[in-house]
Design an enzyme around this catalytic site. Structure first.
Site, mmCIF file in Angstrom:
data_model
loop_
_atom_site.group_PDB
_atom_site.id
_atom_site.type_symbol
_atom_site.label_atom_id
_atom_site.label_comp_id
_atom_site.label_asym_id
_atom_site.label_seq_id
_atom_site.Cartn_x
_atom_site.Cartn_y
_atom_site.Cartn_z
ATOM 1 N N LYS A 148 0.808 -1.223 0.000
ATOM 2 C CA LYS A 148 0.000 0.000 0.000
ATOM 3 C C LYS A 148 0.844 1.279 0.000
ATOM 4 O O LYS A 148 0.439 2.287 -0.578
ATOM 5 C CB LYS A 148 -0.947 0.004 1.202
ATOM 6 C CG LYS A 148 -2.090 -1.000 1.096
ATOM 7 C CD LYS A 148 -3.129 -0.718 2.173
ATOM 8 C CE LYS A 148 -3.898 -1.937 2.604
ATOM 9 N NZ LYS A 148 -4.833 -2.482 1.650
ATOM 10 N N GLY B 30 -9.720 -6.175 4.723
ATOM 11 C CA GLY B 30 -10.268 -5.339 5.791
ATOM 12 C C GLY B 30 -9.536 -5.491 7.120
ATOM 13 O O GLY B 30 -9.937 -4.910 8.123
ATOM 14 N N TYR C 149 -8.673 10.008 8.027
ATOM 15 C CA TYR C 149 -9.892 9.202 7.918
ATOM 16 C C TYR C 149 -10.963 10.057 7.250
ATOM 17 O O TYR C 149 -11.308 11.137 7.737
ATOM 18 C CB TYR C 149 -10.340 8.734 9.301
ATOM 19 C CG TYR C 149 -11.582 7.872 9.262
ATOM 20 C CD1 TYR C 149 -11.488 6.500 9.033
ATOM 21 C CD2 TYR C 149 -12.855 8.423 9.435
ATOM 22 C CE1 TYR C 149 -12.616 5.698 8.974
ATOM 23 C CE2 TYR C 149 -13.993 7.633 9.377
ATOM 24 C CZ TYR C 149 -13.863 6.272 9.141
ATOM 25 O OH TYR C 149 -14.987 5.489 9.087
ATOM 26 N N LYS D 273 -16.250 -5.705 2.272
ATOM 27 C CA LYS D 273 -17.410 -5.527 1.385
ATOM 28 C C LYS D 273 -18.437 -6.638 1.611
ATOM 29 O O LYS D 273 -18.059 -7.791 1.782
ATOM 30 C CB LYS D 273 -16.934 -5.615 -0.068
ATOM 31 C CG LYS D 273 -15.882 -4.593 -0.418
ATOM 32 C CD LYS D 273 -15.105 -5.030 -1.644
ATOM 33 C CE LYS D 273 -13.934 -4.099 -1.876
ATOM 34 N NZ LYS D 273 -12.964 -4.629 -2.844
ATOM 35 N N ARG E 294 -5.152 -8.905 -8.961
ATOM 36 C CA ARG E 294 -5.752 -10.248 -9.079
ATOM 37 C C ARG E 294 -7.200 -10.090 -9.506
ATOM 38 O O ARG E 294 -7.704 -8.978 -9.588
ATOM 39 C CB ARG E 294 -5.717 -10.930 -7.708
ATOM 40 C CG ARG E 294 -6.392 -10.043 -6.646
ATOM 41 C CD ARG E 294 -6.572 -10.743 -5.328
ATOM 42 N NE ARG E 294 -6.832 -9.836 -4.229
ATOM 43 C CZ ARG E 294 -8.029 -9.416 -3.848
ATOM 44 N NH1 ARG E 294 -9.112 -9.802 -4.496
ATOM 45 N NH2 ARG E 294 -8.168 -8.592 -2.831
ATOM 46 N N ARG F 196 -22.945 -10.886 -1.112
ATOM 47 C CA ARG F 196 -22.062 -11.930 -0.586
ATOM 48 C C ARG F 196 -22.812 -12.655 0.523
ATOM 49 O O ARG F 196 -23.166 -12.045 1.541
ATOM 50 C CB ARG F 196 -20.787 -11.333 0.000
ATOM 51 C CG ARG F 196 -19.904 -10.619 -1.004
ATOM 52 C CD ARG F 196 -18.539 -10.323 -0.387
ATOM 53 N NE ARG F 196 -17.734 -9.471 -1.225
ATOM 54 C CZ ARG F 196 -16.426 -9.294 -1.080
ATOM 55 N NH1 ARG F 196 -15.780 -9.904 -0.094
ATOM 56 N NH2 ARG F 196 -15.762 -8.492 -1.882
#
Ligand code: ADP
Ligand code: ADP
Ligand code: MG
Length: 448
Positions: free
Chosen positions: A118, A167, A204, A239, A295, A341
């Site tokens: 990152k 996450g 944030y 997610k 990916r 999901r």
């Protein structure tokens, strides 16, 4: 093209099945690998061949590089598809595949290295003139030094692990006491979970949308995008419902974000499918690069149902040296698409709730696709991700997509285990969701 003949799938669950399906359509043979806990798994039954690569624990099976390469060797597989999670963003694994003469179905090692971290990828984004949130580096800095920089930035801030994913390795911080304690704790956790304890801090953003752009690129310098996915509905930075198109983007803003993603992919000579993730600040209409996933992603079917492009087939072709068959102007966007999901989880705590499935009824009818791996009589093992199914619903408008999704979820039955199906139904009935006015805080604010 070199012509891949046999693909070993270094993964399990629905994504292993998804890869088998594309391979079969391409006339490519498939090899499933599995742990002892996955002997009865559908991906094992669906593949042409299968090899047991170790015990239930992932580090000894699905993350066991020597075992996976040996399985490829004994079955004569000439390529490996890593799916998502597990070894999919592991540059050492991709490099070892190359050394063994096996095609890694993903980007070049160079791209994984550049974009997998990152912090590194933020620096590259900056060079490519893509906006990103300025990080505060914490390595080798005293608490006093960090304090000065955080004071300038202002609370709340977010601590992130540079190697984090799914996450995990992230925490929102409101004050200095929590900052110091969390820096120590998160560094230890990140070291244990990702093998790298490097952390950084960024501002944030209070009411963001998660907007990501699907990239399709080849080894010959062609890069196109397949539009956005809005993945704002999340729980604990994970997610759970994704949709496209995003209800909050103007055509001009959409174009700007897509152009940024393509510019970044071109800048690193990206050469496979990949996703550039952005945070979109709804208050300022500014977007910021967050990370790139090198990916195939969980939610790729959203884009497939919107564009008609089989992303995994194209990924395999491009890994084999094929030239991108699509130009940007070939990509036509139609349908509103939502993906749900379905996780085996306790609806109260969100904790995994695996076990025996007494009855499974998969939804049908117009505008539905189900990517799953469970069946009546199957026992969901406790060792892996709790996602058991993805239900993808498409219709000609967002409104119809919502009414259709309610119908589809109402006919879905997963008996014997607890799932988050009811949570999805509550989301679909929420006025803010229906209006499209929400941020990543939606679930913590409304329904949990
Ligand atoms: P996507 O980015 O594909 O939308 P997720 O971010 O939820 O989806 O990640 C996909 C899968 O990979 C999940 O099962 C997640 O737990 C796992 N995963 C992603 N990154 C990592 C990582 N760095 N370490 C371990 N697991 C990861
Ligand atoms: P992961 O590798 O786990 O996917 P990401 O960097 O993509 O990590 O962030 C995951 C989620 O965390 C985002 O989708 C977003 O909801 C939240 N998030 C990340 N960065 C910020 C930020 N600076 N401000 C607010 N939320 C953030
Ligand atoms: Mg992410």
């Amino acid at each position: 093209m070199k012509k891949i003949k046999k693909v070993l799938i270094a993964n399990r669950g629905e994504i292993a099945i998804r890869v088998i399906r594309s391979c079969r359509e391409l006339g490519i043979e498939t090899v499933a690998v599995h742990s002892t806990a996955d002997e009865d798994s559908l991906h094992v039954k669906m593949a042409d061949e299968s090899v047991c690569i170790g015990p239930a624990k992932s580090t000894l099976s699905y993350l066991n590089i020597p075992q996976i390469l040996s399985a490829a060797d004994i079955t004569g597989a000439d390529a490996i598809h890593p799916g998502y999670g597990f070894l999919s963003e592991n540059d050492e694994f991709a490099e070892m595949c190359g050394k063994w003469g096996i095609t890694f179905i993903g980007p070049s090692v160079r791209c994984i290295q550049a974009m997998g971290d990152k912090i590194e990828s933020k620096l590259i984004a900056k060079k490519a003139n893509v906006p990103t949130l300025e990080p505060i580096y914490t390595t080798d800095k005293s608490h006093d030094d960090i304090r000065v920089e955080v004071e300038k930035m202002g609370f709340p801030v977010l601590i992130k692990a540079s190697a984090g994913g799914g996450g995990r390795g992230m925490k929102k911080i409101e004050n200095f006491d929590d900052l110091y304690i969390s820096l120590t704790r998160l560094a230890e956790e990140a070291k244990a979970a990702f093998g790298d304890g490097t952390l950084f801090i960024e501002k944030y953003i209070e009411n963001p949308r998660h907007i990501e752009i699907q990239i399709l690129a080849d080894q010959h310098g062609n890069v196109i995008h397949l539009g956005e996915r809005d993945c704002t509905i999340q729980r604990r930075f994970q997610k759970i419902l994704e949709e496209a198109p995003s209800p909050v983007l103007t055509p001009a803003k959409r174009q700007e974000i897509c152009d940024s993603a393509v510019r970044l992919a071109k800048h690193v000579n990206y050469d496979s499918v990949g996703t550039v993730e952005f945070l979109f600040d709804q208050d300022t209409q500014q977007f910021y690069f967050m990370e790139m996933n090198t990916r195939i992603q969980v939610e790729h079917p959203v884009t497939e149902m919107r564009t008609g492009v089989d992303l995994i087939s194209e990924q395999i072709r491009h890994a084999d040296g094929g030239v991108c068959r699509l130009k940007q102007s070939d990509i036509l966007f139609r349908n509103h698409v939502m993906e749900f999901r379905i996780n085996a989880e306790d609806p109260k705590t969100g904790m995994p709730s695996p076990g025996f499935i007494t009855h499974y009824h998969r939804p049908g009818g117009l505008g539905v696709r189900t990517d799953d791996y469970i069946y009546t009589g199957y026992t969901v093992p406790p060792y892996y991700d709790s996602m058991v199914s993805k239900i993808i619903v498409f219709a000609d408008s967002r409104e119809t997509c919502i009414t259709r999704s309610k119908r589809v979820l109402s006919e879905t039955v997963v008996g014997g285990i607890q799932t988050n199906i009811e949570l999805h139904k509550r989301i679909l009935n929420n006025a803010e969701f229906v209006e499209g006015h929400f941020s990543t805080n939606f679930l913590s604010k409304n329904l949990v």
